[in-house]
Design a protein around this motif. Structure first.
Motif, PDB file in Angstrom:
ATOM      1  N   ALA B  18     -26.489 112.930 -20.136  1.00 46.08           N
ATOM      2  CA  ALA B  18     -26.296 111.656 -20.837  1.00 46.08           C
ATOM      3  C   ALA B  18     -26.556 111.835 -22.316  1.00 46.08           C
ATOM      4  O   ALA B  18     -25.834 111.315 -23.161  1.00 46.08           O
ATOM      5  CB  ALA B  18     -27.242 110.598 -20.257  1.00 46.08           C
ATOM      6  N   VAL B  19     -27.573 112.623 -22.632  1.00 50.92           N
ATOM      7  CA  VAL B  19     -27.906 112.850 -24.036  1.00 50.92           C
ATOM      8  C   VAL B  19     -26.774 113.584 -24.726  1.00 50.92           C
ATOM      9  O   VAL B  19     -26.330 113.223 -25.815  1.00 50.92           O
ATOM     10  CB  VAL B  19     -29.199 113.675 -24.156  1.00 50.92           C
ATOM     11  CG1 VAL B  19     -29.522 113.929 -25.613  1.00 50.92           C
ATOM     12  CG2 VAL B  19     -30.343 112.948 -23.480  1.00 50.92           C
ATOM     13  N   ALA B  22     -23.910 111.646 -25.503  1.00 48.27           N
ATOM     14  CA  ALA B  22     -24.164 110.678 -26.547  1.00 48.27           C
ATOM     15  C   ALA B  22     -23.857 111.205 -27.899  1.00 48.27           C
ATOM     16  O   ALA B  22     -23.563 110.471 -28.811  1.00 48.27           O
ATOM     17  CB  ALA B  22     -25.616 110.317 -26.520  1.00 48.27           C
ATOM     18  N   GLY B  24     -21.736 111.886 -29.338  1.00 45.85           N
ATOM     19  CA  GLY B  24     -20.437 111.523 -29.862  1.00 45.85           C
ATOM     20  C   GLY B  24     -19.346 112.469 -29.436  1.00 45.85           C
ATOM     21  O   GLY B  24     -18.201 112.321 -29.834  1.00 45.85           O
ATOM     22  N   ASP B  26     -16.440 113.851 -27.599  1.00 44.56           N
ATOM     23  CA  ASP B  26     -15.480 113.143 -26.799  1.00 44.56           C
ATOM     24  C   ASP B  26     -15.034 114.044 -25.712  1.00 44.56           C
ATOM     25  O   ASP B  26     -14.271 113.686 -24.888  1.00 44.56           O
ATOM     26  CB  ASP B  26     -14.477 112.539 -27.741  1.00 44.56           C
ATOM     27  CG  ASP B  26     -13.080 112.824 -27.565  1.00 44.56           C
ATOM     28  OD1 ASP B  26     -12.445 113.013 -28.532  1.00 44.56           O
ATOM     29  OD2 ASP B  26     -12.614 112.775 -26.478  1.00 44.56           O
ATOM     30  N   SER B  98     -15.384 116.284 -30.422  1.00 47.45           N
ATOM     31  CA  SER B  98     -14.074 115.802 -30.009  1.00 47.45           C
ATOM     32  C   SER B  98     -13.026 116.397 -30.944  1.00 47.45           C
ATOM     33  O   SER B  98     -13.298 116.636 -32.122  1.00 47.45           O
ATOM     34  CB  SER B  98     -14.019 114.281 -30.055  1.00 47.45           C
ATOM     35  OG  SER B  98     -13.661 113.847 -31.348  1.00 47.45           O
ATOM     36  N   SER B 100     -10.551 115.183 -32.385  1.00 46.61           N
ATOM     37  CA  SER B 100     -10.202 114.395 -33.572  1.00 46.61           C
ATOM     38  C   SER B 100     -11.308 114.482 -34.623  1.00 46.61           C
ATOM     39  O   SER B 100     -11.034 114.507 -35.823  1.00 46.61           O
ATOM     40  CB  SER B 100      -9.924 112.944 -33.187  1.00 46.61           C
ATOM     41  OG  SER B 100     -10.931 112.453 -32.358  1.00 46.61           O
ATOM     42  N   ARG B 103     -10.810 117.828 -36.253  1.00 49.89           N
ATOM     43  CA  ARG B 103      -9.654 117.767 -37.146  1.00 49.89           C
ATOM     44  C   ARG B 103     -10.054 117.178 -38.496  1.00 49.89           C
ATOM     45  O   ARG B 103      -9.718 117.705 -39.546  1.00 49.89           O
ATOM     46  CB  ARG B 103      -8.553 116.917 -36.514  1.00 49.89           C
ATOM     47  CG  ARG B 103      -7.313 116.758 -37.384  1.00 49.89           C
ATOM     48  CD  ARG B 103      -6.546 115.510 -36.985  1.00 49.89           C
ATOM     49  NE  ARG B 103      -7.289 114.314 -37.302  1.00 49.89           N
ATOM     50  CZ  ARG B 103      -7.220 113.175 -36.608  1.00 49.89           C
ATOM     51  NH1 ARG B 103      -6.460 113.094 -35.546  1.00 49.89           N
ATOM     52  NH2 ARG B 103      -7.920 112.129 -36.972  1.00 49.89           N
ATOM     53  N   ALA B 172     -11.299 105.113 -22.418  1.00 49.95           N
ATOM     54  CA  ALA B 172     -10.646 104.101 -23.246  1.00 49.95           C
ATOM     55  C   ALA B 172      -9.257 104.594 -23.646  1.00 49.95           C
ATOM     56  O   ALA B 172      -9.029 105.794 -23.784  1.00 49.95           O
ATOM     57  CB  ALA B 172     -11.492 103.827 -24.481  1.00 49.95           C
ATOM     58  N   GLU B 174      -7.893 104.552 -26.353  1.00 50.04           N
ATOM     59  CA  GLU B 174      -7.859 105.189 -27.667  1.00 50.04           C
ATOM     60  C   GLU B 174      -8.010 106.701 -27.558  1.00 50.04           C
ATOM     61  O   GLU B 174      -7.620 107.429 -28.461  1.00 50.04           O
ATOM     62  CB  GLU B 174      -8.976 104.646 -28.563  1.00 50.04           C
ATOM     63  CG  GLU B 174      -8.728 103.250 -29.110  1.00 50.04           C
ATOM     64  CD  GLU B 174      -9.150 102.165 -28.136  1.00 50.04           C
ATOM     65  OE1 GLU B 174      -9.500 102.489 -26.979  1.00 50.04           O
ATOM     66  OE2 GLU B 174      -9.136 100.984 -28.535  1.00 50.04           O
ATOM     67  N   VAL B 175      -8.654 107.168 -26.489  1.00 43.45           N
ATOM     68  CA  VAL B 175      -8.844 108.612 -26.369  1.00 43.45           C
ATOM     69  C   VAL B 175      -7.825 109.172 -25.381  1.00 43.45           C
ATOM     70  O   VAL B 175      -7.402 108.489 -24.451  1.00 43.45           O
ATOM     71  CB  VAL B 175     -10.291 108.982 -25.951  1.00 43.45           C
ATOM     72  CG1 VAL B 175     -11.275 108.549 -27.026  1.00 43.45           C
ATOM     73  CG2 VAL B 175     -10.668 108.376 -24.633  1.00 43.45           C
ATOM     74  N   ASP B 197     -14.231 100.844 -20.050  1.00 45.81           N
ATOM     75  CA  ASP B 197     -13.388 101.829 -20.732  1.00 45.81           C
ATOM     76  C   ASP B 197     -14.317 102.752 -21.505  1.00 45.81           C
ATOM     77  O   ASP B 197     -14.722 102.442 -22.619  1.00 45.81           O
ATOM     78  CB  ASP B 197     -12.448 101.129 -21.725  1.00 45.81           C
ATOM     79  CG  ASP B 197     -11.284 100.457 -21.038  1.00 45.81           C
ATOM     80  OD1 ASP B 197     -10.710 101.065 -20.137  1.00 45.81           O
ATOM     81  OD2 ASP B 197     -10.957  99.326 -21.425  1.00 45.81           O
ATOM     82  N   GLU B 198     -14.663 103.866 -20.926  1.00 39.65           N
ATOM     83  CA  GLU B 198     -15.659 104.740 -21.546  1.00 39.65           C
ATOM     84  C   GLU B 198     -15.086 105.453 -22.766  1.00 39.65           C
ATOM     85  O   GLU B 198     -13.917 105.819 -22.787  1.00 39.65           O
ATOM     86  CB  GLU B 198     -16.159 105.757 -20.517  1.00 39.65           C
ATOM     87  CG  GLU B 198     -16.969 105.130 -19.404  1.00 39.65           C
ATOM     88  CD  GLU B 198     -18.287 104.553 -19.908  1.00 39.65           C
ATOM     89  OE1 GLU B 198     -19.035 105.276 -20.569  1.00 39.65           O
ATOM     90  OE2 GLU B 198     -18.545 103.365 -19.646  1.00 39.65           O
ATOM     91  N   PRO B 199     -15.928 105.644 -23.790  1.00 41.12           N
ATOM     92  CA  PRO B 199     -15.429 106.241 -25.032  1.00 41.12           C
ATOM     93  C   PRO B 199     -15.073 107.717 -24.897  1.00 41.12           C
ATOM     94  O   PRO B 199     -14.373 108.260 -25.742  1.00 41.12           O
ATOM     95  CB  PRO B 199     -16.581 106.043 -26.019  1.00 41.12           C
ATOM     96  CG  PRO B 199     -17.780 105.839 -25.176  1.00 41.12           C
ATOM     97  CD  PRO B 199     -17.314 105.200 -23.910  1.00 41.12           C
TER      98      PRO B 199
END
Lengths: 259, 283
Positions: B18-19, B22, B24, B26, B98, B100, B103, B172, B174-175, B197-199
């Motif tokens: 989980a950590v 977190a 960020g 993706d 992630s 993106s 990038r 989600a 978006e990803v 909708d998980e990030p």
């Protein structure tokens, strides 16, 4: 007082201001001003804003109900292990919010310590609901209220309460009519800080409550996802969040200056 | 078997997962479907792999900085170790996030030599900006239905994602894994009853692994990485969706020779073998 300004303080303070101001200036510089109004009117934004404002308010309300008594116990009693209790209560401030969210899931999730039995008997489920957002917000934001109110209570003059007691007021009456009104400035400040923190909450919310537009997607979550796909929308969302936060923080600052 | 130990560790350390999620990342393998527009970046692949793999022992040295999609984390750590073992003068520095995010960092001037993306568009953007030179597809990944161990929701296929009584999670939209998931659902004609909708894919996986969700759609490699906490269910053949990962050298890298050698190693038989052991298919 002006004549006594220690001059070394001024440039350092200026650096402080610039350090905070520059990123915001950069954000404004990148803002899609021409399409801002259209961006802000989209349902994803209005849904998220409404949810953010209401859940942050609810979290502040819960924090007030639980947090003021907690602050009182920390400030006015000498229960054993008080400093440990204070450390525990402030833990969410130092804990990465995502860890807080995971811990909430372990506690109140469908297979959680408390959430498991509750779900099995009643079918009630906190995660993936707006109440889950409130729970995450409360967990993360309440310490700001507790610490602020505690220091307010410590600074308050207890002789008013003594006087009320000699006049025959009950303990509850004293708490309600003397202690709390006396601590009002710190309570208001604490509540505003708590609300502002709840409004910006991200990690605990997404980990515990998930992300669904209209149900659990708060502004910070919407911003984060928009960053992945549409930077203009993300900046527009951020500006809305900043505007709402400023509307709260400016009176807060005035209160501090007044106090 | 290495995979097994890793899987157990992961299952046990749910909190840690989980950590990590977190931070960020993706992790989701960001993968976009192998869209029609990706052909031009794939053509260079075989040639590049062929010529450069032929000279792995050319005198390369120093540090090679590799930016890789978070979904490649476990696999690329082993790939890098194997590459270092074969090129003792070279140190590989890995940075996972992630695709993106990476990038953006590359466009902002981060000094990376190699970029392995879980989706095509990120690399295409870098090529257009002149930051990357020619990319090669190196693995393929596919979507799988993931359920908690024991399958408490009795999920059988995509149609169950429409069940209101189940707690359903997707990435989600978006990803990329969210886009891919919706593509599979559309193919199956299923309107999902989504609860979150998980990030990113790893946070979805984490919630399924903890039993807080009944079903989700993630990459097959993620199901493997999550070990015994979850079970994977293959999509029906007519619902399958896949994604292709490109790898590329970067023009602003400090060590182009070593970067090219690393890319060649990833495309080589040995590199492909390691990637396959983590569940990735050849492109």
């Amino acid at each position: 007082m002006r004549g006594r300004t220690p001059w070394v303080v001024v440039p350092l303070a200026a650096v402080g201001v610039a350090y905070v101001a520059l990123p915001f200036a950069a954000l404004l510089q990148r803002a899609p001003w021409t399409s801002l109004l259209d961006e802000v009117r989209r349902p994803v934004v209005t849904d998220a804003l409404q949810l953010s404002v209401t859940t942050a308010l609810a979290a502040t309300a819960f924090s007030l109900v639980i947090g003021i008594p907690l602050a009182w116990v920390l400030a006015r009693t000498s229960i054993p292990g008080r400093s440990s209790v204070r450390a525990l209560v402030t833990l969410p401030m130092v804990l990465p919010p995502v860890v807080g969210g995971a811990a909430l899931l372990f506690a109140f999730g469908r297979r959680g310590l408390l959430g498991g039995p509750v779900y099995d008997t009643t079918g009630l489920l906190l995660p993936f609901s707006a109440w889950g957002v409130v729970a995450a917000n409360t967990f993360v934001a309440m310490p700001f209220l507790v610490l602020t109110v505690e220091s307010g209570l410590r600074a308050a003059d207890t002789r008013y309460e003594d006087a009320a007691a000699t006049l025959g007021a009950s303990r509850w009456t004293i708490f309600r009519r003397v202690t709390v009104p006396n601590a009002a400035p710190s309570i208001i400040t604490g509540a505003l800080l708590c609300w502002a923190r709840a409004l910006g909450e991200f990690g605990a919310t997404v980990t515990f409550a998930g992300n669904l537009q209209g149900r659990t997607q708060t502004m910070p979550l919407a911003v984060f996802l928009a960053l992945e796909s549409d930077r203009d929308a993300a900046i527009a969302l951020s500006l809305v969040l900043i505007a709402v936060s400023l509307a709260v923080l400016v009176p807060l600052r005035d209160r501090w200056l007044a106090g | 078997m290495k995979l097994h130990a890793r899987a157990r560790a992961l299952a046990a350390a749910w909190a840690l997962a989980a950590v990590l999620t977190a931070c960020g990342s993706d992790a989701d393998g960001d993968g976009e479907r192998a869209a029609a527009g990706t052909d031009e970046v794939t053509t260079a692949s075989t040639a590049q792999g062929g010529t450069r793999a032929a000279a792995p022992d050319a005198a390369i040295e120093g540090t090679v900085t590799v930016f890789a999609a978070a979904s490649l984390t476990d696999a690329f750590e082993e790939v890098a170790a194997a590459f270092e073992a074969g090129n003792r003068e070279v140190t590989v520095e890995l940075s996972f996030a992630s695709s993106s995010t990476l990038r953006e960092q590359i466009l902002a001037g981060a000094p990376a030599d190699v970029f392995a993306s879980a989706n095509q568009s990120n690399v295409e953007e870098l090529v257009e900006a002149g930051a990357a030179t020619g990319a090669a597809d190196f693995v393929e990944n596919e979507l799988q239905i993931v359920v908690p161990a024991g399958n408490p929701g009795a999920v059988k296929g995509l149609a169950d994602l429409a069940d209101d009584d189940l707690l359903v999670g997707l990435c989600a939209q978006e990803v990329p894994c969210g886009q891919l998931g919706r593509e599979a659902l559309a193919k199956a004609g299923v309107t999902p009853s989504i609860d979150t909708d998980e990030p990113d894919v790893r946070s979805l996986l984490t919630k399924v692994g903890a039993g807080e969700l009944d079903v989700g759609l993630v990459y097959r490699t993620d199901v493997l990485a999550a070990g015994e906490a979850v079970e994977g269910i293959d999509l029906a053949p007519d619902q399958e969706v896949t994604t292709t990962y490109p790898i590329t050298t970067l023009t602003d890298g400090g060590n182009p020779e070593a970067g090219a050698a690393f890319v060649a190693f990833v495309l080589s038989a040995r590199g492909q073998e390691i990637l396959a052991s983590y569940g990735f298919d050849p492109p």
